[in-house]
Design an enzyme around this catalytic site. Structure first.
Site, short mmCIF file in Angstrom:
data_model
loop_
_atom_site.label_atom_id
_atom_site.label_comp_id
_atom_site.label_asym_id
_atom_site.label_seq_id
_atom_site.Cartn_x
_atom_site.Cartn_y
_atom_site.Cartn_z
N ARG A 1 0.81 -1.22 0.00
CA ARG A 1 0.00 0.00 0.00
C ARG A 1 0.84 1.27 0.00
NH1 ARG A 1 -5.20 -1.54 3.88
NH2 ARG A 1 -6.23 -2.84 2.31
N GLY B 1 -13.42 -3.78 0.53
CA GLY B 1 -14.83 -3.37 0.50
C GLY B 1 -15.12 -2.38 -0.61
N GLY C 1 -8.22 -8.96 0.11
CA GLY C 1 -7.01 -9.33 0.85
C GLY C 1 -6.63 -10.78 0.75
N LYS D 1 -18.89 -15.90 3.76
CA LYS D 1 -20.30 -15.61 3.97
C LYS D 1 -21.00 -15.06 2.73
CE LYS D 1 -20.06 -14.74 8.96
NZ LYS D 1 -20.41 -13.79 10.04
#
Length: 794
Positions: A35, A377, A354, A198
């Site tokens: 990053r 996200g 990730g 999920k």
């Protein structure tokens, strides 16, 4: 909207929002530098152009509390190393320490502020907190795509304080370009692979992709909700009861959209969530009680790999199993290898999230992927088609085209300072004509226009000759609409009169300069003007260098409803085309009478041009500085040393500085004077140079015609007198010919415009700037008050 490539960062302090939320080990050492490394190109771009960088970022989730574990001080050694220069650090991001460090920050330097999330105001998007951050810099650049879905103070609110001076960094631009390549320009067949634990975290992206893909592969823990929905036995596998109907809906939507939905048919199971558990292999719809599926099976892995390798576009987000445990990593490995092989064969692949990134890195396959997104996200929400707050904040520029003026009364500051003859008739309509598109835009939207302008210099007193009522007939004619004239616009009755007018009305206020408060930038005067409208538009570039009430102060009363008009946007765009994106060779021609009015623009241009031609009365200060005899020619003795400094700088910068070697002289400042021709450094006493000579004019013409970009400000001689207009005519014709041959030409300044119009060559020039002093100050690099008033919050 600005981009990082077309913005001029020189001398600017840049607030750069990055995402340095990197992992640290127990010794506070960075374990993954990705990053930080991906933000380096943006930082270097700003520093290379002479700007300074103030880094804004968060680290972890300190929940508004200071914590040594999450202090950004741990990043300083690596940042300094990778940037090959010292990085200053302040242990807060707002307050006196941050303000002092930002104020003292010099061009080319970097300042890292402390973790933004040490303040709860960051997460709540607090305007006061954002205002404190905004005060530290001149420009806002967002290069943190990983936080683009967060409406935080530094990622969203902060942008509102830089309505024009804001842009994306290279990382964000690259992220959007590559994701858009998958979503909007995908080659077929297009395969998406979604894993993870999920359904609830992926359901929206699944539904969004059903509108775009040919193949949708489901893996990871998500699978078992689908299998359960189909009536299968899943043992103790992870599933979400409340999403069973959603899973059924997704399968029906896939059939309806002719999307091939691939669910694994076999899986690797374990009797507990542990790498050392007992392992079995079975059909995915027949898992034993007490056992759980932790990876996709052998047959499914092979089948999925074949689909991937036959794809032209691939999107992968989420592992196929619990790949962190070696016994349950085979499915993820097979997918990673298949994506890499497909990419080798020409497919375009994008991997995000990730865990997916960790997987390709674990198997040293990252270099085989077309693009790896650093976002989590934000990537999912962008793919879903959601409007990300950060993206919206940067793209939301206050411009005419983005604004709906329906039922709004717009205050439009124009520059109708037009020339009038003795009968008070307009002799040059240019400044009115160029303002019409902005007025028409407001009216077409269903709004009304209240026009503000000055005329002449009445020095705060009413002057019949300078009344704007004289331009009403022409304005009404060109707008094909009755224009209402409002004289006493400071009275309460004026507001009542405006409120009684129907939509799409046009009102012209009396000369602003009949009041001294206009020139004094009086706030009360500006407030009375502001109450007359709901929106403020500045369309007067010619007055952009004046901090007057109607051009500067008034903007503070419209923090969220202010913008530039088409004329100003056009002026800026065309001037920037010459100054910042010019094709070589670049030639600038500067004339006029005095060095003192042009010296700063001369100095500024020495950093940008290949050829600098000096003409007009300016010449003789240079010639005298070099020791020449200039007779009675105009000279500014105070600028002799300045002239020599210009000559030295031109040589140092390898700029071809052209000073005419010959000139046309006269024994009086009169068209009927006696005329001679001589060298510019040998003008007889009592004679004065009033035009450049034949040889010099021919030399300059040849330079112009070989140029790709041309800037001309100021005539070459006293062109108003026919006997001293020859060189200006030749230059005007040369600029026109060069433009015909493909050069980009920009002309500015009243006399220069008058010259090209006199010779009917205006249509042959690429762009004619209506501004005088504002043009010069903009080229010099000065911040013009009127533009600042629109671009920042006062």
């Amino acid at each position: 909207m600005n981009t990082i490539d077309n913005y001029k960062f020189q001398g600017k302090k840049v607030l750069l929002r990055v995402d340095f939320n990197v992992p640290l080990n127990d010794g506070f050492e960075i374990t993954d530098h990705t990053r930080i490394v991906t933000a380096i190109p943006t930082i270097r771009k700003i520093l290379t152009e002479g700007g300074s960088v103030i880094l804004l970022t968060h680290l972890g989730r300190p929940k508004g509390m200071r914590s040594d574990k999450y202090s950004l001080q741990h990043l300083v050694p690596y940042l300094s190393k990778v940037l090959e220069q010292d990085v200053d650090f302040v242990d807060d991001c707002v307050g006196p320490k941050a303000e002092k460090a930002a104020k003292e920050l010099e061009p080319g330097h970097i300042l890292l502020l402390e973790n933004l999330r040490f303040h709860n105001e960051e997460m709540t998007g607090d305007e006061g907190f954002a205002r404190q951050l905004a005060a530290l810099g001149d420009v806002y650049v967002n290069d943190a795509f990983g936080t683009a879905h967060r409406a935080h103070a530094s990622t969203y609110t902060l942008a509102s304080f830089f309505p024009y001076d804001k842009m994306f960094g290279y990382l964000v631009e690259t992220e959007m370009r590559n994701i858009d390549k998958v979503l909007k320009k995908a080659k077929r067949p297009f395969t998406a692979i979604l894993g993870g634990s999920k359904v609830s975290t992926k359901i929206h992206i699944i539904e969004a992709l059903l509108e775009k893909v040919d193949n949708l592969i489901i893996g990871g823990g998500i699978v078992y909700t689908f299998v359960k929905a189909m009536g299968g036995k899943i043992g103790s596998s992870l599933y979400e009861e409340e999403y069973l109907r959603v899973a059924t809906r997704v399968m029906e939507a896939a059939r309806k959209n002719n999307v091939k939905l691939f669910l694994p048919t076999d899986c690797v199971t374990a009797d507990k969530f542990d790498n050392d558990a007992n392992v079995d292999h079975c059909d995915i719809n027949d898992i034993k009680d007490g056992w759980m599926g932790l990876d996709i099976g052998i047959k499914s892995s092979e089948r999925i790999a074949d689909i991937i390798e036959e794809s032209a576009t691939i999107l992968w987000n989420g592992p196929m199993g619990v790949f962190e445990m070696s016994h349950f990593s085979m499915g993820t490995l097979r997918v990673a290898m298949a994506v890499a092989r497909a990419t080798d064969k020409g497919a375009y692949s994008l991997v995000g999230g990730g865990d997916s990134i960790a997987a390709v890195n674990k198997y040293t396959l990252a270099h085989k992927i077309s693009y790896i997104s650093t976002a989590g996200g934000a990537l999912l929400e962008y793919i879903e088609g959601k409007t990300l707050p950060t993206i919206k904040a940067i793209k939301e520029v206050f411009s005419l085209d983005d604004y709906n003026f329906k039922d709004k009364r717009a205050l439009i500051r124009v520059d109708f300072n037009v020339p009038l003859n003795d009968k008070c008739e307009i002799t040059d309509h240019t400044r009115i004509v160029t303002a019409i598109p902005t007025i028409r835009k407001v009216l077409t939207d269903g709004g009304s226009a209240v026009i503000l302008t000055h005329l002449g210099r009445p020095k705060g007193k009413f002057n019949e000759k300078m009344s704007l009522k004289h331009i009403i007939p022409y304005l009404s004619k060109v707008l094909d609409k009755k224009v209402v004239f409002l004289e006493n616009y400071l009275e309460d009755e004026a507001l009542e009169q405006l409120n009684s007018l129907p939509p799409e009305s046009v009102v012209l206020l009396e000369n602003l300069r009949f009041y001294n408060e206009e020139i004094e930038a009086d706030e009360n005067f500006a407030a009375k003007l502001a109450r007359l409208g709901a929106v403020y538009i500045n369309n007067a570039f010619g007055t952009a260098h004046r901090a007057h009430a109607s051009t500067y102060t008034i903007a503070k009363f419209f923090p969220n409803d202010k913008m530039l008009g088409y004329l100003v946007e056009s002026e800026i765009r065309n001037i920037d085309k010459v100054l910042n994106r010019a094709k070589r060779p670049v030639t600038a021609l500067l004339g006029g009478s005095k060095v003192s009015t042009k010296i700063n623009i001369i100095k500024a241009l020495l950093e940008k041009v290949d050829n600098l031609v000096i003409g007009g009365g300016i010449i003789y200060t240079f010639i005298k500085a070099k020791g020449g005899q200039v007779g009675s020619s105009l000279v500014e003795d105070d600028f002799l040393e300045v002239a020599m400094d210009v000559i030295r700088t031109a040589k140092k910068n390898n700029v071809n500085l052209i000073l005419p070697g010959d000139c046309v002289i006269a024994d009086a400042f009169d068209n009927d004077a006696n005329i001679q021709h001589c060298d510019t450094d040998n003008v007889p006493q009592g004679w004065q140079g009033l035009d450049i000579g034949i040889k010099s004019a021919e030399k300059i013409v040849k330079i112009i015609e070989k140029s790709s970009t041309i800037l001309w400000n100021g005539p070459m001689g006293v062109f108003e007198m026919p006997h001293f207009a020859q060189s200006t005519l030749k230059i005007a014709m040369a600029v026109a010919r060069a433009t015909d041959m493909g050069a980009y030409s920009l002309i500015g300044g009243g006399d220069t415009i008058a010259a090209v119009n006199k010779y009917s060559l205006g249509h042959k020039v690429s762009y004619i700037s209506t501004a005088g002093g504002a043009l010069l100050e903009y080229i010099e690099g000065k911040e013009l008050p009127s533009l600042k008033a629109i671009r920042t919050r006062l």
